[in-house]
Enzyme design. Sequence first.
Site, PDB file in Angstrom:
ATOM      1  CE  LYS A  18      -2.286  -0.564   3.751  1.00 32.19           C
ATOM      2  NZ  LYS A  18      -1.485  -1.782   4.381  1.00 32.19           N
ATOM      3  CE  LYS A 194     -16.466 -15.732  -5.956  1.00 32.42           C
ATOM      4  NZ  LYS A 194     -17.763 -15.354  -6.718  1.00 32.42           N
ATOM      5  CB  THR A 196     -10.372  -8.589  -5.437  1.00 36.23           C
ATOM      6  OG1 THR A 196      -9.008  -8.637  -5.530  1.00 36.23           O
ATOM      7  CG2 THR A 196     -10.832  -7.225  -5.926  1.00 36.23           C
ATOM      8  CB  CYS A 385      24.346   5.793  14.441  1.00 37.62           C
ATOM      9  SG  CYS A 385      23.424   6.132  16.016  1.00 37.62           S
ATOM     10  N   GLY A 387      28.064   2.475  14.302  1.00 33.82           N
ATOM     11  CA  GLY A 387      29.333   2.190  13.503  1.00 33.82           C
ATOM     12  C   GLY A 387      30.273   3.276  13.754  1.00 33.82           C
ATOM     13  CD  GLU A 409      23.831   1.896  23.928  1.00 38.49           C
ATOM     14  OE1 GLU A 409      22.618   1.687  23.669  1.00 38.49           O
ATOM     15  OE2 GLU A 409      24.775   2.733  23.240  1.00 38.49           O
ATOM     16  NE  ARG A 466      18.244   7.388  25.910  1.00 38.62           N
ATOM     17  CZ  ARG A 466      17.595   6.395  25.458  1.00 38.62           C
ATOM     18  NH1 ARG A 466      18.399   5.269  25.221  1.00 38.62           N
ATOM     19  NH2 ARG A 466      16.367   6.655  25.189  1.00 38.62           N
ATOM     20  CG  HIS A 511      20.686   7.269  11.626  1.00 41.72           C
ATOM     21  ND1 HIS A 511      20.869   6.001  11.296  1.00 41.72           N
ATOM     22  CD2 HIS A 511      20.706   7.395  12.985  1.00 41.72           C
ATOM     23  CE1 HIS A 511      21.166   5.341  12.773  1.00 41.72           C
ATOM     24  NE2 HIS A 511      21.004   6.290  13.617  1.00 41.72           N
ATOM     25  CD  GLU A 513      20.692   5.451   7.883  1.00 42.61           C
ATOM     26  OE1 GLU A 513      20.338   5.041   8.811  1.00 42.61           O
ATOM     27  OE2 GLU A 513      21.637   6.288   7.730  1.00 42.61           O
TER      28      GLU A 513
END
Length: 538
Positions: A18, A194, A196, A385, A387, A409, A466, A511, A513
Amino acid sequence: MSVKYVFVTGGVVSGLGKGITAASLGRLLKARGYKVTMQKFDPYINMDPGTMNPVQHGEVFVTEDGTETDLDLGHYERFIDECLDKRSNVTTGKIYWTILNKERRGEFGGNTVQVVPHVTNEIKSRFYKSEQFNEGDNTEFAIIEIGGTVGDIESQPYIEAIRQFQYEVGHDNCVMIHVTLIPYLQSSHELKTKPTQASVKELQGMGIHPDVLVCRCDYPLNQEIKKKIALFCNIKEENVIENSNVSILYEIVEAMEKEHLADVVLNSMNLPNPKPDLEDWNTMVYNWKNPKYKVNIALVGKYITLHDSYLSVVESLKHGGVANCADVTINWIDSEQLTKENVSDLLGNADGIIVPGGFGSRGVEGMITAIEYARVNKKPYLGICLGMQLSMVEYARNVIGFKDAHSLELDPNTTHPIVHIMPDKDGLENIGGTLRLGAYPCILEEDSKAYKVYGTKEISERHRHRYEVNNDYREDFKTHGMKISGVSPDGRIVEMVEIPEHPWFIATQAHPEFKSRPNKPHPLFAGFIKAALDHTNR
Protein backbone atom coordinates in the site's frame (compact mmCIF):
# COMPACT_ATOMS: atom_id res chain seq x y z
CA MET A 1 -7.68 24.99 -4.70
CA SER A 2 -8.86 23.26 -1.53
CA VAL A 3 -6.88 20.22 -0.39
CA LYS A 4 -7.86 16.98 -2.12
CA TYR A 5 -7.67 13.72 -0.20
CA VAL A 6 -6.71 10.23 -1.39
CA PHE A 7 -7.14 7.41 1.11
CA VAL A 8 -5.32 4.13 0.50
CA THR A 9 -6.52 0.95 2.21
CA GLY A 10 -5.53 -2.68 1.79
CA GLY A 11 -7.45 -5.94 1.59
CA VAL A 12 -7.16 -9.74 1.44
CA VAL A 13 -3.64 -9.97 2.95
CA SER A 14 -1.02 -7.69 4.44
CA GLY A 15 2.24 -6.82 2.73
CA LEU A 16 0.74 -5.89 -0.64
CA GLY A 17 2.62 -2.61 -0.88
CA LYS A 18 0.00 0.00 0.00
CA GLY A 19 2.80 2.37 0.91
CA ILE A 20 4.56 1.93 -2.43
CA THR A 21 1.27 2.41 -4.28
CA ALA A 22 0.58 5.58 -2.30
CA ALA A 23 4.12 6.87 -2.81
CA SER A 24 4.00 6.14 -6.55
CA LEU A 25 0.79 8.12 -6.88
CA GLY A 26 2.46 10.95 -4.96
CA ARG A 27 5.34 10.97 -7.43
CA LEU A 28 2.99 10.96 -10.42
CA LEU A 29 0.95 13.86 -9.06
CA LYS A 30 4.07 15.82 -8.22
CA ALA A 31 5.39 15.18 -11.75
CA ARG A 32 2.21 16.89 -12.97
CA GLY A 33 2.98 19.99 -10.92
CA TYR A 34 0.80 19.31 -7.89
CA LYS A 35 2.05 19.94 -4.34
CA VAL A 36 1.79 16.66 -2.42
CA THR A 37 2.12 15.52 1.18
CA MET A 38 1.57 12.08 2.71
CA GLN A 39 0.45 10.53 5.99
CA LYS A 40 0.44 7.03 7.51
CA PHE A 41 -2.14 5.99 10.12
CA ASP A 42 -1.03 2.85 11.98
CA PRO A 43 -3.57 0.85 14.04
CA TYR A 44 -1.09 -0.46 16.63
CA ILE A 45 -1.29 0.86 20.18
CA ASN A 46 2.37 1.87 20.52
CA MET A 47 2.91 5.62 20.62
CA ASP A 48 5.44 5.23 17.84
CA PRO A 49 7.82 2.51 16.53
CA GLY A 50 10.74 3.92 18.54
CA THR A 51 10.79 1.17 21.16
CA MET A 52 9.88 -1.67 18.79
CA ASN A 53 12.31 -4.44 17.91
CA PRO A 54 13.59 -3.80 14.34
CA VAL A 55 13.50 -7.54 13.62
CA GLN A 56 9.76 -7.47 14.33
CA HIS A 57 8.76 -4.20 12.73
CA GLY A 58 11.59 -3.12 10.45
CA GLU A 59 13.61 0.06 10.69
CA VAL A 60 12.54 3.16 12.55
CA PHE A 61 12.57 6.08 10.11
CA VAL A 62 13.39 9.50 11.60
CA THR A 63 12.01 12.73 10.13
CA GLU A 64 13.68 16.15 10.12
CA ASP A 65 11.80 17.23 13.25
CA GLY A 66 12.89 14.10 15.12
CA THR A 67 9.78 11.94 14.95
CA GLU A 68 10.35 8.19 15.07
CA THR A 69 8.06 6.76 12.42
CA ASP A 70 7.04 3.73 10.39
CA LEU A 71 9.43 2.73 7.58
CA ASP A 72 6.73 3.60 5.01
CA LEU A 73 7.53 7.27 5.64
CA GLY A 74 10.98 6.55 4.25
CA HIS A 75 9.34 5.31 1.06
CA TYR A 76 7.17 8.43 0.97
CA GLU A 77 10.15 10.77 1.29
CA ARG A 78 12.22 8.87 -1.28
CA PHE A 79 9.40 8.87 -3.83
CA ILE A 80 7.95 12.38 -3.46
CA ASP A 81 11.20 14.04 -2.29
CA GLU A 82 9.50 16.01 0.46
CA CYS A 83 10.47 16.12 4.14
CA LEU A 84 7.63 14.93 6.34
CA ASP A 85 7.13 15.62 10.05
CA LYS A 86 5.45 14.51 13.28
CA ARG A 87 1.96 14.94 11.85
CA SER A 88 2.74 12.49 9.05
CA ASN A 89 2.60 9.35 11.22
CA VAL A 90 -0.32 8.75 13.58
CA THR A 91 -0.85 5.64 15.70
CA THR A 92 -3.75 4.36 17.76
CA GLY A 93 -1.52 4.89 20.78
CA LYS A 94 -1.28 8.62 20.03
CA ILE A 95 -5.03 8.83 19.43
CA TYR A 96 -5.94 7.20 22.75
CA TRP A 97 -3.22 9.07 24.65
CA THR A 98 -4.70 12.37 23.49
CA ILE A 99 -8.28 11.32 24.26
CA LEU A 100 -7.46 10.04 27.74
CA ASN A 101 -5.59 13.22 28.60
CA LYS A 102 -8.55 15.28 27.41
CA GLU A 103 -10.85 13.14 29.56
CA ARG A 104 -8.65 13.65 32.62
CA ARG A 105 -8.77 17.41 32.04
CA GLY A 106 -12.56 17.30 31.86
CA GLU A 107 -12.74 18.43 28.26
CA PHE A 108 -15.60 16.07 27.43
CA GLY A 109 -17.90 17.73 29.95
CA GLY A 110 -18.79 14.57 31.82
CA ASN A 111 -19.96 12.70 28.71
CA THR A 112 -19.24 9.02 28.22
CA VAL A 113 -16.14 8.73 26.00
CA GLN A 114 -16.81 6.37 23.11
CA VAL A 115 -15.23 5.12 19.89
CA VAL A 116 -17.91 7.07 17.99
CA PRO A 117 -17.74 10.03 18.11
CA HIS A 118 -14.71 10.70 20.27
CA VAL A 119 -12.12 8.35 18.76
CA THR A 120 -13.32 8.96 15.20
CA ASN A 121 -13.34 12.72 15.76
CA GLU A 122 -9.77 12.60 17.03
CA ILE A 123 -8.74 10.56 13.97
CA LYS A 124 -10.44 13.02 11.63
CA SER A 125 -8.69 15.92 13.36
CA ARG A 126 -5.35 14.33 12.41
CA PHE A 127 -6.15 14.10 8.69
CA TYR A 128 -4.02 16.66 6.91
CA LYS A 129 -5.13 20.27 7.05
CA SER A 130 -2.79 22.92 5.68
CA GLU A 131 -3.51 25.39 8.48
CA GLN A 132 -2.35 22.75 10.99
CA PHE A 133 0.90 22.03 9.16
CA ASN A 134 2.52 25.19 7.87
CA GLU A 135 1.14 28.69 7.60
CA GLY A 136 0.89 29.61 3.95
CA ASP A 137 1.28 25.98 2.90
CA ASN A 138 -0.04 25.41 -0.62
CA THR A 139 -0.41 21.63 -0.49
CA GLU A 140 -2.99 20.42 -3.01
CA PHE A 141 -3.03 16.65 -2.35
CA ALA A 142 -2.88 14.71 0.91
CA ILE A 143 -2.37 10.99 0.31
CA ILE A 144 -3.25 9.04 3.46
CA GLU A 145 -2.42 5.36 3.94
CA ILE A 146 -4.31 3.32 6.52
CA GLY A 147 -2.13 0.54 7.93
CA GLY A 148 -3.29 -3.04 8.35
CA THR A 149 -5.90 -4.94 6.35
CA VAL A 150 -9.61 -4.23 6.00
CA GLY A 151 -11.37 -6.55 8.45
CA ASP A 152 -8.76 -6.16 11.18
CA ILE A 153 -10.42 -5.18 14.44
CA GLU A 154 -7.74 -2.56 15.06
CA SER A 155 -8.46 -0.58 11.89
CA GLN A 156 -12.25 -0.34 12.17
CA PRO A 157 -12.30 3.11 13.84
CA TYR A 158 -10.14 4.46 10.99
CA ILE A 159 -12.50 3.11 8.33
CA GLU A 160 -15.45 4.69 10.14
CA ALA A 161 -13.56 8.00 10.42
CA ILE A 162 -12.88 7.95 6.66
CA ARG A 163 -16.56 7.28 5.95
CA GLN A 164 -17.55 10.32 7.99
CA PHE A 165 -14.77 12.45 6.57
CA GLN A 166 -15.70 11.77 2.93
CA TYR A 167 -19.28 12.77 3.68
CA GLU A 168 -18.08 16.00 5.32
CA VAL A 169 -15.64 17.15 2.60
CA GLY A 170 -17.62 15.77 -0.35
CA HIS A 171 -16.86 12.96 -2.78
CA ASP A 172 -15.29 15.38 -5.30
CA ASN A 173 -12.60 16.15 -2.72
CA CYS A 174 -11.92 12.61 -1.52
CA VAL A 175 -10.95 9.51 -3.52
CA MET A 176 -10.75 5.98 -2.09
CA ILE A 177 -8.10 3.56 -3.38
CA HIS A 178 -8.20 -0.07 -2.26
CA VAL A 179 -5.11 -2.23 -2.80
CA THR A 180 -5.99 -5.88 -3.08
CA LEU A 181 -4.67 -9.24 -4.26
CA ILE A 182 -5.52 -11.31 -7.33
CA PRO A 183 -3.97 -14.69 -6.49
CA TYR A 184 -2.92 -17.18 -9.17
CA LEU A 185 -3.84 -20.82 -8.70
CA GLN A 186 -1.05 -22.95 -10.11
CA SER A 187 -3.22 -26.06 -10.19
CA SER A 188 -5.83 -24.53 -12.51
CA HIS A 189 -3.57 -21.90 -14.13
CA GLU A 190 -5.96 -19.05 -13.51
CA LEU A 191 -6.21 -15.74 -11.66
CA LYS A 192 -8.97 -15.62 -9.04
CA THR A 193 -10.98 -12.46 -8.36
CA LYS A 194 -13.16 -13.77 -5.50
CA PRO A 195 -10.85 -12.58 -2.66
CA THR A 196 -10.95 -9.07 -4.12
CA GLN A 197 -14.73 -9.18 -4.45
CA ALA A 198 -15.03 -10.28 -0.80
CA SER A 199 -12.66 -7.56 0.41
CA VAL A 200 -14.53 -4.84 -1.47
CA LYS A 201 -17.85 -6.17 -0.21
CA GLU A 202 -16.56 -5.96 3.37
CA LEU A 203 -15.41 -2.39 2.79
CA GLN A 204 -18.77 -1.48 1.26
CA GLY A 205 -20.48 -2.96 4.31
CA MET A 206 -18.62 -0.36 6.38
CA GLY A 207 -19.89 2.45 4.17
CA ILE A 208 -16.79 2.87 1.99
CA HIS A 209 -17.13 2.50 -1.78
CA PRO A 210 -13.69 2.30 -3.44
CA ASP A 211 -13.20 4.54 -6.46
CA VAL A 212 -10.05 2.74 -7.61
CA LEU A 213 -8.86 -0.84 -7.20
CA VAL A 214 -5.12 -1.46 -7.42
CA CYS A 215 -4.74 -5.19 -7.98
CA ARG A 216 -1.47 -6.85 -6.99
CA CYS A 217 -0.80 -9.86 -9.19
CA ASP A 218 1.97 -12.13 -10.39
CA TYR A 219 0.53 -12.34 -13.89
CA PRO A 220 -1.04 -9.66 -16.14
CA LEU A 221 -4.77 -8.99 -15.87
CA ASN A 222 -6.53 -9.27 -19.20
CA GLN A 223 -9.49 -7.07 -20.06
CA GLU A 224 -12.01 -9.78 -19.26
CA ILE A 225 -10.73 -10.06 -15.70
CA LYS A 226 -10.76 -6.28 -15.26
CA LYS A 227 -14.32 -6.19 -16.60
CA LYS A 228 -15.38 -8.91 -14.14
CA ILE A 229 -13.80 -7.10 -11.19
CA ALA A 230 -15.43 -3.82 -12.21
CA LEU A 231 -18.86 -5.48 -12.52
CA PHE A 232 -18.81 -7.23 -9.15
CA CYS A 233 -17.12 -4.38 -7.29
CA ASN A 234 -19.31 -1.63 -8.76
CA ILE A 235 -16.55 0.57 -10.16
CA LYS A 236 -15.54 1.76 -13.62
CA GLU A 237 -13.54 -0.69 -15.70
CA GLU A 238 -10.76 1.85 -16.30
CA ASN A 239 -10.47 2.24 -12.52
CA VAL A 240 -9.23 -1.33 -12.13
CA ILE A 241 -5.45 -0.92 -12.05
CA GLU A 242 -3.02 -3.78 -12.59
CA ASN A 243 -0.03 -3.71 -10.24
CA SER A 244 2.19 -6.61 -11.25
CA ASN A 245 5.76 -7.27 -10.15
CA VAL A 246 8.59 -5.06 -11.40
CA SER A 247 12.33 -5.74 -11.39
CA ILE A 248 13.26 -2.73 -9.23
CA LEU A 249 11.21 -0.83 -6.67
CA TYR A 250 11.25 2.58 -8.35
CA GLU A 251 10.06 1.18 -11.67
CA ILE A 252 6.60 1.01 -10.13
CA VAL A 253 6.13 4.73 -10.87
CA GLU A 254 6.42 4.12 -14.62
CA ALA A 255 4.22 1.01 -14.30
CA MET A 256 1.47 2.98 -12.54
CA GLU A 257 1.72 5.73 -15.15
CA LYS A 258 1.16 3.16 -17.90
CA GLU A 259 -1.87 1.91 -15.98
CA HIS A 260 -3.15 5.53 -15.73
CA LEU A 261 -3.41 5.61 -11.93
CA ALA A 262 -2.92 9.39 -11.67
CA ASP A 263 -5.23 9.96 -14.65
CA VAL A 264 -8.01 8.03 -12.92
CA VAL A 265 -7.57 9.94 -9.64
CA LEU A 266 -7.55 13.34 -11.33
CA ASN A 267 -10.53 12.46 -13.52
CA SER A 268 -12.45 11.33 -10.42
CA MET A 269 -11.93 14.79 -8.96
CA ASN A 270 -12.49 16.69 -12.23
CA LEU A 271 -9.01 18.21 -11.99
CA PRO A 272 -6.61 19.27 -14.76
CA ASN A 273 -4.32 16.48 -15.93
CA PRO A 274 -1.15 17.96 -17.45
CA LYS A 275 1.54 15.78 -18.99
CA PRO A 276 3.90 14.50 -16.25
CA ASP A 277 7.61 15.31 -16.25
CA LEU A 278 9.20 11.96 -15.43
CA GLU A 279 12.39 12.35 -17.46
CA ASP A 280 14.70 12.53 -14.45
CA TRP A 281 12.96 9.60 -12.74
CA ASN A 282 12.95 7.40 -15.84
CA THR A 283 16.62 8.16 -16.47
CA MET A 284 17.40 7.02 -12.94
CA VAL A 285 15.46 3.78 -13.49
CA TYR A 286 17.25 3.15 -16.81
CA ASN A 287 20.66 3.69 -15.21
CA TRP A 288 19.68 1.38 -12.35
CA LYS A 289 18.74 -1.39 -14.78
CA ASN A 290 21.79 -0.91 -17.00
CA PRO A 291 24.90 -0.73 -14.75
CA LYS A 292 28.42 -0.73 -16.13
CA TYR A 293 30.17 -2.04 -13.03
CA LYS A 294 29.65 -4.41 -10.11
CA VAL A 295 30.57 -3.85 -6.49
CA ASN A 296 30.22 -6.04 -3.37
CA ILE A 297 29.41 -4.39 -0.05
CA ALA A 298 29.48 -6.24 3.27
CA LEU A 299 26.79 -4.99 5.64
CA VAL A 300 27.73 -6.07 9.16
CA GLY A 301 24.78 -5.83 11.53
CA LYS A 302 22.86 -7.46 14.34
CA TYR A 303 19.34 -7.33 12.85
CA ILE A 304 20.00 -9.03 9.52
CA THR A 305 17.31 -11.71 9.95
CA LEU A 306 14.89 -9.03 8.71
CA HIS A 307 16.49 -7.00 5.93
CA ASP A 308 13.87 -4.27 6.38
CA SER A 309 15.66 -3.45 9.65
CA TYR A 310 18.20 -1.64 7.47
CA LEU A 311 15.84 -0.59 4.68
CA SER A 312 17.05 3.00 4.27
CA VAL A 313 20.70 1.92 4.43
CA VAL A 314 20.12 -0.66 1.69
CA GLU A 315 18.25 1.81 -0.50
CA SER A 316 20.96 4.45 0.01
CA LEU A 317 23.68 2.00 -1.00
CA LYS A 318 21.75 1.28 -4.18
CA HIS A 319 21.26 5.00 -4.80
CA GLY A 320 25.02 5.39 -4.49
CA GLY A 321 25.40 2.57 -6.99
CA VAL A 322 23.20 4.36 -9.53
CA ALA A 323 25.30 7.50 -9.12
CA ASN A 324 28.37 5.44 -10.04
CA CYS A 325 26.72 3.28 -12.75
CA ALA A 326 27.26 0.27 -10.49
CA ASP A 327 25.20 -2.74 -9.49
CA VAL A 328 25.53 -3.05 -5.71
CA THR A 329 25.45 -6.55 -4.22
CA ILE A 330 24.97 -6.59 -0.46
CA ASN A 331 26.50 -9.44 1.53
CA TRP A 332 24.61 -9.73 4.82
CA ILE A 333 27.00 -10.50 7.69
CA ASP A 334 25.63 -11.41 11.11
CA SER A 335 27.89 -9.59 13.57
CA GLU A 336 27.18 -12.23 16.22
CA GLN A 337 28.83 -14.84 14.01
CA LEU A 338 31.82 -12.73 12.99
CA THR A 339 35.10 -13.54 14.76
CA LYS A 340 38.80 -12.93 14.28
CA GLU A 341 39.08 -16.49 13.03
CA ASN A 342 36.54 -16.16 10.20
CA VAL A 343 36.68 -12.44 9.39
CA SER A 344 38.95 -12.92 6.37
CA ASP A 345 36.64 -15.57 4.95
CA LEU A 346 33.54 -13.47 5.43
CA LEU A 347 34.90 -10.05 4.46
CA GLY A 348 37.81 -10.88 2.17
CA ASN A 349 35.79 -10.49 -1.04
CA ALA A 350 34.06 -7.28 0.03
CA ASP A 351 34.91 -4.11 -1.89
CA GLY A 352 33.58 -2.02 0.99
CA ILE A 353 32.34 -2.56 4.55
CA ILE A 354 29.50 -0.74 6.29
CA VAL A 355 28.49 -0.97 9.94
CA PRO A 356 25.07 0.65 10.50
CA GLY A 357 23.29 1.72 13.68
CA GLY A 358 21.87 -0.39 16.48
CA PHE A 359 21.34 -0.61 20.23
CA GLY A 360 22.56 -3.00 22.92
CA SER A 361 25.66 -5.13 23.37
CA ARG A 362 24.62 -8.13 21.27
CA GLY A 363 26.92 -8.59 18.27
CA VAL A 364 29.09 -5.59 19.08
CA GLU A 365 32.42 -7.44 19.23
CA GLY A 366 31.79 -8.79 15.74
CA MET A 367 31.26 -5.25 14.49
CA ILE A 368 34.50 -4.14 16.11
CA THR A 369 36.29 -7.04 14.42
CA ALA A 370 34.87 -5.95 11.05
CA ILE A 371 35.99 -2.36 11.63
CA GLU A 372 39.51 -3.47 12.53
CA TYR A 373 39.61 -5.60 9.37
CA ALA A 374 38.53 -2.63 7.22
CA ARG A 375 41.09 -0.33 8.85
CA VAL A 376 44.06 -2.71 8.67
CA ASN A 377 43.33 -4.00 5.18
CA LYS A 378 42.59 -0.54 3.74
CA LYS A 379 39.07 -1.48 2.65
CA PRO A 380 36.61 1.42 2.19
CA TYR A 381 34.55 1.77 5.35
CA LEU A 382 31.41 3.69 6.28
CA GLY A 383 30.24 3.74 9.90
CA ILE A 384 26.78 4.99 10.84
CA CYS A 385 25.80 6.00 14.39
CA LEU A 386 26.82 2.93 16.43
CA GLY A 387 29.20 2.23 13.53
CA MET A 388 31.01 5.50 14.32
CA GLN A 389 31.10 4.92 18.06
CA LEU A 390 32.55 1.44 17.61
CA SER A 391 35.06 2.78 15.08
CA MET A 392 36.44 4.95 17.85
CA VAL A 393 36.32 2.09 20.35
CA GLU A 394 38.29 -0.12 17.94
CA TYR A 395 40.83 2.65 17.31
CA ALA A 396 41.22 3.32 21.04
CA ARG A 397 41.85 -0.36 21.75
CA ASN A 398 44.13 -1.29 18.88
CA VAL A 399 45.93 1.94 17.97
CA ILE A 400 45.97 4.12 21.09
CA GLY A 401 46.34 1.14 23.42
CA PHE A 402 43.33 1.47 25.74
CA LYS A 403 42.61 -2.26 25.77
CA ASP A 404 39.32 -2.11 27.66
CA ALA A 405 38.00 0.94 25.80
CA HIS A 406 34.26 0.81 25.24
CA SER A 407 30.98 2.67 25.36
CA LEU A 408 29.34 3.09 28.76
CA GLU A 409 26.12 1.93 27.12
CA LEU A 410 27.71 -1.43 26.38
CA ASP A 411 30.19 -1.81 29.26
CA PRO A 412 29.45 0.31 32.35
CA ASN A 413 32.67 -0.95 34.00
CA THR A 414 35.15 0.19 31.34
CA THR A 415 38.03 2.36 32.60
CA HIS A 416 38.17 4.11 29.22
CA PRO A 417 34.62 5.26 28.37
CA ILE A 418 35.27 6.48 24.81
CA VAL A 419 31.51 6.91 24.42
CA HIS A 420 29.32 8.12 27.26
CA ILE A 421 25.76 9.27 27.79
CA MET A 422 24.88 12.78 26.72
CA PRO A 423 24.74 14.97 29.86
CA ASP A 424 21.19 16.13 29.17
CA LYS A 425 20.03 12.50 28.83
CA ASP A 426 21.57 11.22 32.08
CA GLY A 427 19.04 9.96 34.62
CA LEU A 428 16.18 9.45 32.16
CA GLU A 429 14.01 6.45 32.99
CA ASN A 430 11.76 6.30 29.91
CA ILE A 431 13.39 5.09 26.70
CA GLY A 432 10.69 6.15 24.24
CA GLY A 433 11.25 9.51 22.54
CA THR A 434 14.21 10.44 24.77
CA LEU A 435 17.02 10.06 22.22
CA ARG A 436 18.77 12.85 20.38
CA LEU A 437 16.41 12.90 17.44
CA GLY A 438 16.04 14.78 14.17
CA ALA A 439 18.16 17.17 12.13
CA TYR A 440 21.24 18.77 13.66
CA PRO A 441 23.88 20.95 11.99
CA CYS A 442 27.52 19.93 11.60
CA ILE A 443 30.62 21.90 10.65
CA LEU A 444 33.20 20.01 8.56
CA GLU A 445 36.96 20.53 8.52
CA GLU A 446 37.87 21.89 5.09
CA ASP A 447 40.91 19.62 4.76
CA SER A 448 38.87 16.47 5.40
CA LYS A 449 37.60 13.75 3.07
CA ALA A 450 34.11 14.43 4.42
CA TYR A 451 34.32 18.02 3.18
CA LYS A 452 35.38 16.81 -0.27
CA VAL A 453 32.48 14.36 -0.32
CA TYR A 454 29.85 16.90 0.71
CA GLY A 455 31.37 19.85 -1.14
CA THR A 456 30.35 22.25 1.60
CA LYS A 457 31.43 23.19 5.12
CA GLU A 458 28.02 23.33 6.82
CA ILE A 459 25.75 20.30 6.63
CA SER A 460 22.67 18.99 8.42
CA GLU A 461 21.91 15.33 9.14
CA ARG A 462 19.30 13.43 11.11
CA HIS A 463 20.19 11.68 14.37
CA ARG A 464 18.91 8.91 16.61
CA HIS A 465 21.16 8.18 19.59
CA ARG A 466 21.53 8.73 23.31
CA TYR A 467 25.30 8.38 23.73
CA GLU A 468 28.09 10.54 22.30
CA VAL A 469 31.87 10.66 22.03
CA ASN A 470 33.60 11.50 25.31
CA ASN A 471 35.45 14.79 24.74
CA ASP A 472 38.08 13.85 27.32
CA TYR A 473 39.60 11.55 24.68
CA ARG A 474 39.63 13.90 21.69
CA GLU A 475 43.32 14.74 21.93
CA ASP A 476 44.26 11.06 22.23
CA PHE A 477 42.57 10.36 18.91
CA LYS A 478 44.11 13.38 17.21
CA THR A 479 47.65 12.58 18.31
CA HIS A 480 47.29 8.96 17.17
CA GLY A 481 46.07 9.74 13.66
CA MET A 482 42.26 9.84 13.74
CA LYS A 483 40.77 13.08 12.48
CA ILE A 484 37.71 14.69 14.06
CA SER A 485 36.34 15.90 10.73
CA GLY A 486 32.93 17.17 11.82
CA VAL A 487 31.57 18.74 15.01
CA SER A 488 28.46 20.57 16.17
CA PRO A 489 28.50 24.36 15.61
CA ASP A 490 29.44 24.95 19.25
CA GLY A 491 32.25 22.39 18.95
CA ARG A 492 30.84 20.30 21.80
CA ILE A 493 29.70 17.16 19.98
CA VAL A 494 31.79 14.97 17.67
CA GLU A 495 29.70 14.33 14.58
CA MET A 496 32.14 12.75 12.13
CA VAL A 497 35.57 11.09 12.15
CA GLU A 498 37.94 9.70 9.55
CA ILE A 499 41.42 8.26 9.14
CA PRO A 500 43.48 10.47 6.78
CA GLU A 501 46.02 7.71 6.04
CA HIS A 502 43.27 5.29 4.99
CA PRO A 503 41.98 5.38 1.37
CA TRP A 504 38.38 5.90 2.57
CA PHE A 505 37.42 5.48 6.22
CA ILE A 506 34.59 7.80 7.27
CA ALA A 507 32.15 7.40 10.15
CA THR A 508 29.29 9.64 11.21
CA GLN A 509 27.19 9.90 14.35
CA ALA A 510 24.22 10.75 12.14
CA HIS A 511 21.93 8.68 9.92
CA PRO A 512 22.56 10.01 6.41
CA GLU A 513 20.50 7.19 4.91
CA PHE A 514 17.30 9.02 5.88
CA LYS A 515 18.03 11.84 3.41
CA SER A 516 19.06 9.85 0.34
CA ARG A 517 16.81 9.82 -2.72
CA PRO A 518 17.03 7.47 -5.73
CA ASN A 519 17.54 10.36 -8.13
CA LYS A 520 19.49 12.43 -5.57
CA PRO A 521 21.89 9.99 -3.87
CA HIS A 522 23.35 11.06 -0.54
CA PRO A 523 26.97 12.19 -1.04
CA LEU A 524 28.33 9.88 1.68
CA PHE A 525 26.84 6.80 0.03
CA ALA A 526 27.81 7.92 -3.47
CA GLY A 527 31.35 8.56 -2.21
CA PHE A 528 31.48 5.23 -0.39
CA ILE A 529 30.44 3.27 -3.50
CA LYS A 530 32.96 5.20 -5.62
CA ALA A 531 35.70 4.32 -3.14
CA ALA A 532 34.59 0.66 -3.23
CA LEU A 533 34.81 0.69 -7.03
CA ASP A 534 38.28 2.26 -6.85
CA HIS A 535 39.29 -0.49 -4.43
CA THR A 536 37.98 -3.12 -6.85
CA ASN A 537 40.01 -1.70 -9.71
CA ARG A 538 43.17 -1.20 -7.69
